[in-house]
Design a protein around this motif. Structure first.
Motif, PDB file in Angstrom:
ATOM      1  N   GLU A 143      14.080 -10.325   3.321  1.00  0.00           N
ATOM      2  CA  GLU A 143      13.591  -9.428   2.120  1.00  0.00           C
ATOM      3  C   GLU A 143      13.665  -9.884   0.855  1.00  0.00           C
ATOM      4  N   VAL A 144      12.407  -9.695   0.159  1.00  0.00           N
ATOM      5  CA  VAL A 144      12.402 -10.594  -1.303  1.00  0.00           C
ATOM      6  C   VAL A 144      13.232  -9.581  -2.200  1.00  0.00           C
ATOM      7  N   GLY A 145      13.984 -10.416  -3.211  1.00  0.00           N
ATOM      8  CA  GLY A 145      14.666  -9.946  -3.983  1.00  0.00           C
ATOM      9  C   GLY A 145      13.956  -9.119  -5.242  1.00  0.00           C
ATOM     10  N   LEU A 146      13.079  -9.778  -5.842  1.00  0.00           N
ATOM     11  CA  LEU A 146      12.455  -9.126  -7.037  1.00  0.00           C
ATOM     12  C   LEU A 146      11.291  -9.839  -7.098  1.00  0.00           C
ATOM     13  N   GLY A 147       9.963  -8.756  -7.127  1.00  0.00           N
ATOM     14  CA  GLY A 147       8.806  -9.322  -7.282  1.00  0.00           C
ATOM     15  C   GLY A 147       8.302 -10.170  -6.039  1.00  0.00           C
ATOM     16  N   GLY A 148       7.677 -11.364  -6.327  1.00  0.00           N
ATOM     17  CA  GLY A 148       7.121 -12.116  -5.134  1.00  0.00           C
ATOM     18  C   GLY A 148       6.618 -13.489  -5.494  1.00  0.00           C
ATOM     19  N   ARG A 149       5.934 -13.703  -6.653  1.00  0.00           N
ATOM     20  CA  ARG A 149       5.685 -14.976  -7.258  1.00  0.00           C
ATOM     21  C   ARG A 149       6.692 -16.268  -7.420  1.00  0.00           C
ATOM     22  N   TYR A 150       7.699 -15.493  -8.325  1.00  0.00           N
ATOM     23  CA  TYR A 150       8.980 -16.435  -8.364  1.00  0.00           C
ATOM     24  C   TYR A 150      10.169 -16.048  -7.620  1.00  0.00           C
ATOM     25  N   ASP A 151      10.028 -15.178  -6.498  1.00  0.00           N
ATOM     26  CA  ASP A 151      11.203 -14.695  -6.094  1.00  0.00           C
ATOM     27  C   ASP A 151      11.726 -15.945  -5.321  1.00  0.00           C
ATOM     28  N   ALA A 152      13.107 -16.091  -5.435  1.00  0.00           N
ATOM     29  CA  ALA A 152      13.990 -17.232  -4.340  1.00  0.00           C
ATOM     30  C   ALA A 152      13.428 -17.465  -3.064  1.00  0.00           C
ATOM     31  N   THR A 153      13.081 -16.300  -2.472  1.00  0.00           N
ATOM     32  CA  THR A 153      12.658 -16.365  -0.908  1.00  0.00           C
ATOM     33  C   THR A 153      11.257 -17.041  -0.655  1.00  0.00           C
ATOM     34  N   ASN A 154      10.473 -16.985  -1.794  1.00  0.00           N
ATOM     35  CA  ASN A 154       9.005 -17.379  -1.660  1.00  0.00           C
ATOM     36  C   ASN A 154       9.028 -18.904  -1.616  1.00  0.00           C
ATOM     37  N   VAL A 155      10.039 -19.787  -1.407  1.00  0.00           N
ATOM     38  CA  VAL A 155       9.957 -21.182  -1.284  1.00  0.00           C
ATOM     39  C   VAL A 155       9.643 -21.544   0.503  1.00  0.00           C
ATOM     40  N   ILE A 156       9.712 -20.497   1.342  1.00  0.00           N
ATOM     41  CA  ILE A 156       9.359 -20.858   2.442  1.00  0.00           C
ATOM     42  C   ILE A 156       7.762 -21.142   2.799  1.00  0.00           C
ATOM     43  N   ALA A 173       9.653  -4.742 -16.944  1.00  0.00           N
ATOM     44  CA  ALA A 173      10.009  -5.767 -17.931  1.00  0.00           C
ATOM     45  C   ALA A 173       9.728  -7.134 -17.268  1.00  0.00           C
ATOM     46  N   VAL A 174       9.813  -7.169 -15.981  1.00  0.00           N
ATOM     47  CA  VAL A 174       9.720  -8.632 -15.411  1.00  0.00           C
ATOM     48  C   VAL A 174       8.460  -8.861 -14.511  1.00  0.00           C
ATOM     49  N   LEU A 175       7.987  -7.598 -14.000  1.00  0.00           N
ATOM     50  CA  LEU A 175       6.815  -7.584 -13.181  1.00  0.00           C
ATOM     51  C   LEU A 175       5.527  -7.448 -13.658  1.00  0.00           C
ATOM     52  N   GLY A 176       5.582  -6.408 -14.821  1.00  0.00           N
ATOM     53  CA  GLY A 176       4.252  -5.910 -15.264  1.00  0.00           C
ATOM     54  C   GLY A 176       4.367  -4.391 -15.367  1.00  0.00           C
ATOM     55  N   ASN A 177       3.304  -3.748 -16.408  1.00  0.00           N
ATOM     56  CA  ASN A 177       3.651  -2.344 -16.712  1.00  0.00           C
ATOM     57  C   ASN A 177       2.866  -1.431 -15.795  1.00  0.00           C
ATOM     58  N   THR A 178       1.908  -1.988 -14.947  1.00  0.00           N
ATOM     59  CA  THR A 178       1.101  -1.067 -14.077  1.00  0.00           C
ATOM     60  C   THR A 178       1.299  -1.550 -12.521  1.00  0.00           C
ATOM     61  N   VAL A 179       1.088  -0.731 -11.711  1.00  0.00           N
ATOM     62  CA  VAL A 179       1.392  -0.986 -10.286  1.00  0.00           C
ATOM     63  C   VAL A 179       0.138  -2.389 -10.096  1.00  0.00           C
ATOM     64  N   GLU A 180      -1.129  -2.188 -10.579  1.00  0.00           N
ATOM     65  CA  GLU A 180      -1.804  -3.513 -10.300  1.00  0.00           C
ATOM     66  C   GLU A 180      -1.163  -4.768 -10.740  1.00  0.00           C
ATOM     67  N   GLU A 181      -0.541  -4.720 -11.724  1.00  0.00           N
ATOM     68  CA  GLU A 181       0.211  -5.921 -12.042  1.00  0.00           C
ATOM     69  C   GLU A 181       1.411  -6.296 -11.292  1.00  0.00           C
ATOM     70  N   ILE A 182       2.062  -5.269 -10.745  1.00  0.00           N
ATOM     71  CA  ILE A 182       3.085  -5.729  -9.995  1.00  0.00           C
ATOM     72  C   ILE A 182       2.588  -5.943  -8.460  1.00  0.00           C
ATOM     73  N   ALA A 183       1.712  -5.496  -8.311  1.00  0.00           N
ATOM     74  CA  ALA A 183       0.823  -5.691  -6.679  1.00  0.00           C
ATOM     75  C   ALA A 183       0.580  -7.176  -6.957  1.00  0.00           C
ATOM     76  N   ALA A 184      -0.091  -7.583  -7.899  1.00  0.00           N
ATOM     77  CA  ALA A 184      -0.446  -8.839  -8.097  1.00  0.00           C
ATOM     78  C   ALA A 184       0.557  -9.991  -7.867  1.00  0.00           C
ATOM     79  N   ASP A 185       1.751  -9.730  -8.751  1.00  0.00           N
ATOM     80  CA  ASP A 185       2.780 -10.779  -8.580  1.00  0.00           C
ATOM     81  C   ASP A 185       3.580 -10.631  -7.365  1.00  0.00           C
ATOM     82  N   LYS A 186       3.543  -9.541  -6.578  1.00  0.00           N
ATOM     83  CA  LYS A 186       3.888  -9.507  -5.090  1.00  0.00           C
ATOM     84  C   LYS A 186       3.279 -10.159  -4.278  1.00  0.00           C
ATOM     85  N   SER A 187       1.697 -10.169  -4.464  1.00  0.00           N
ATOM     86  CA  SER A 187       0.793 -10.674  -3.497  1.00  0.00           C
ATOM     87  C   SER A 187       1.006 -12.116  -3.549  1.00  0.00           C
ATOM     88  N   TYR A 188       1.605 -12.751  -4.230  1.00  0.00           N
ATOM     89  CA  TYR A 188       1.984 -14.436  -3.882  1.00  0.00           C
ATOM     90  C   TYR A 188       2.883 -14.564  -2.814  1.00  0.00           C
TER      91      TYR A 188
END
Length: 429
Positions: A143-156, A173-188
């Motif tokens: 399970e991802v911790g926070l976000g996606g792009r720079y989450d520690a689990t995303n080194v796999i 405050a970390v991922l973005g102010n809209t659902v779209e910005e958050i989705a973009a981060d998680k998409s990584y």
């Protein structure tokens, strides 16, 4: 023999954020301990809400199929070891101490750029990877911790399957102010060579972002089937997924969609050669449990604990309350973290309550019970509000003041849920 409490203190001494958002620190730490992640196969689960439920459903089915299955989740409720499990058993404290001390020693000799340090989640992820390799896991539900792009689990490397649960507003405050910005981060988390399984109730704008990422990195894309909910009671949820009946111990209409997401992920695994029968999935789903997710502790009066801490999660809780407790008689033991959208959550919750017992969760990010009580009185002047301070006092008052037909709901924060679970375990209530 290492002391468990001392080891936990050393783990918690790591910062929540430890430098520039990047994966360089995590890669350096894992390289220094032998790159254990390279020796494992993963189901990688990202999203905002439903990650934990989708993870335990997937892990339970894989365990039923005969695979030694690791499970890495966060946060914990009662004991830190809950975060690292194999076949439903948490890592023994002695093993956590031994592995953590090894990682601490490696960390002391790690050369990082000035101003950079290993964060707690990065450190814990490294410990989990080492334990899963040591115990020769066949597969790990990660399970991802926070976000996606720079989450520690995303080194796999590319996992066996990537899963995206419901994406909603949280950690803005970390991922973005809209659902779209958050989705973009998680998409990584979506990688070349993998297949993404997407939650069936995702908003259209999020769907577009995830599908574009799959196209850009040549990843497969599967939309989980929309489930049919047959019944939803305090004893669980019955639903039909892809024409097959399932019973879940998990309470709430939204759990059917989480189960459909896990089901679709397991179908992808089957296509990749994993031996998982339909009965493995049905039986695994029926046995999967998730503490503090609309968890019923007792009846007469009803006592439910829910860790919902953002608008999306609180919406799901409110749907359950409206469906199952329409007659009212609801008391809330409520505490929240200050960096969440607590005003919106309060507005939704308190209009359904006859009484609210305000508490302050543990931790530096907690909203004070005094401030919480003040906000509740502003939003709902006809609700009885009590500033109790701590969870134990509030829970005692709420349960003792409830009639047999009433309900006491502990909610607002996983920290509050964990404190309530500990109090009940220790017989304080």
């Amino acid at each position: 023999m290492y002391d468990y409490e001392q080891t936990l203190n050393e783990i918690h001494a790591h910062g929540r954020f430890s430098g520039t958002p990047c994966l360089d620190r995590m890669r350096a730490l894992l390289a220094a301990v032998g790159n254990p992640q390279k020796k494992l196969k993963f189901v990688h689960i990202a999203g905002t809400n439903g990650k934990g439920s989708t993870a335990v459903l997937s892990a339970s089915a894989l365990q039923h199929a005969g695979y030694k299955t690791g499970l890495f989740t966060s946060p914990f409720l009662m004991d830190f070891c809950e975060r690292i499990c194999i076949n439903g058993e948490t890592i023994p404290q002695a093993d956590l101490c031994r592995i953590a001390q090894h990682v601490l020693e490696v960390e002391r000799n790690l050369h990082l750029p000035e101003g950079e340090s290993i964060g707690e989640f990065e450190f814990t992820t490294a410990c989990a990877m080492l334990y899963f390799v040591e115990q020769t896991c066949d597969i790990v539900v990660l399970e991802v911790g926070l976000g996606g792009r720079y989450d520690a689990t995303n080194v796999i490397d590319a996992p066996e399957v990537t899963v995206m649960t419901h994406v909603a507003l949280d950690h803005m405050a970390v991922l973005g102010n809209t659902v779209e910005e958050i989705a973009a981060d998680k998409s990584y988390v979506i990688k070349n060579g993998s297949t993404l399984v997407n939650y069936p109730g995702q908003t259209e704008s999020v769907d577009v972002i995830l599908q574009k990422r799959c196209y850009d990195v040549s990843a497969g894309y599967v939309k989980a089937p929309v489930p049919e909910v047959v019944s939803c009671t305090l004893e669980g949820t019955d639903c039909i997924i892809d024409g097959k009946p399932f019973h879940l111990r998990l309470v709430g209409w939204h759990q059917a969609a989480n189960a459909a997401t896990a089901y679709a992920a397991l179908q992808v695994l089957r296509e990749h050669g994993w031996s998982i029968s339909e009965s493995d999935i049905i039986e695994g789903f029926a046995e999967a449990a998730m503490p503090a997710r609309q968890e019923v502790i007792q009846t007469e009066p009803l006592l439910m604990i829910d860790g919902a801490h953002n608008v999306d999660g609180v919406t799901a809780l409110c749907e359950t309350l409206d469906c199952m407790l329409p007659a009212g008689g609801i008391s809330l033991v409520l505490g929240m973290v200050a960096d969440k959208q607590y005003d919106l959550c309060i507005r939704m919750l308190v209009r359904r309550a006859d009484a609210v017992y305000a508490v302050q969760p543990e931790g530096p990010r907690a909203l004070s019970s005094r401030e919480l009580a003040t906000r509740i009185r502003e939003f709902s002047p006809y609700t009885n509000v009590f500033d109790c301070g701590d969870v134990v006092s509030a829970l005692k008052r709420a349960v003792r003041g409830a009639a047999e037909e009433d309900a006491v709901i502990v909610c607002g924060s996983l920290y509050v849920a964990g404190e309530a679970k500990n109090a009940l375990k220790n017989g304080v209530i």
